[in-house]
Write a protein that holds these residues in place. Sequence first.
Motif: not given
Length: 128
Positions: A1-9, A11-14, A60-66, A70-77
Motif C-alpha cells: 500500500i505504501d508503494t501505491v500511495a507514493n506513486s499516487f502522490e 502522480a497527482i501532486g497532493e 473544479d479541483e475535483m475534475f482536475s484531480d480526476m 485516471v491517467n495514473w490508474a491507466n499507467n499503473y495497471g
Amino acid sequence: IDTVANSFEDAIGEPVKASSNYHSAERDDTSYIVEPDGSLEPDNSTDGGLEFVSPPMPVDEMFSDMDKIVNWANNYGCYTNSSTGLHMNISVSGMSKEKLDFVKLALLMGDEYILENINKLSNYIAWV
C-alpha cells in the motif's frame, strides 16, 4: 500500500496517506487516503482491492484531480470490475433539512433507488 500511495502522490501532486487497515487513517482536509477495501473482489487472486479517499475539494479541483487519477490508474495497471464503485459526497452551503427539496433529491438518486428503499419497487401503483 505504501508503494501505491507514493506513486499516487507523485502522480497527482497532493499529499497521500497510506493505511494498512480500512478507515483507520486520520482524516484531514488536505490528504488523500489509500487503504485496503475487503469488499472489492479482484479479478486475479494475486491482486488486492484498494480504496482511494479524497479530501473535500471544490468541483473544479475535483475534475482536475480526476483527470490525473485516471491517467495514473491507466499507467499503473489498475482496473475496475463489477465490485468497484465511485462515491461522491456533495455539500451545499446554507442547506438545512427544512430547505431540502425531496422531489429533487429523489430525481438525483433515481426513482428505482427510492422505491426499492421504501419497499415499493414491485408495487405497480407506485410506478404509475
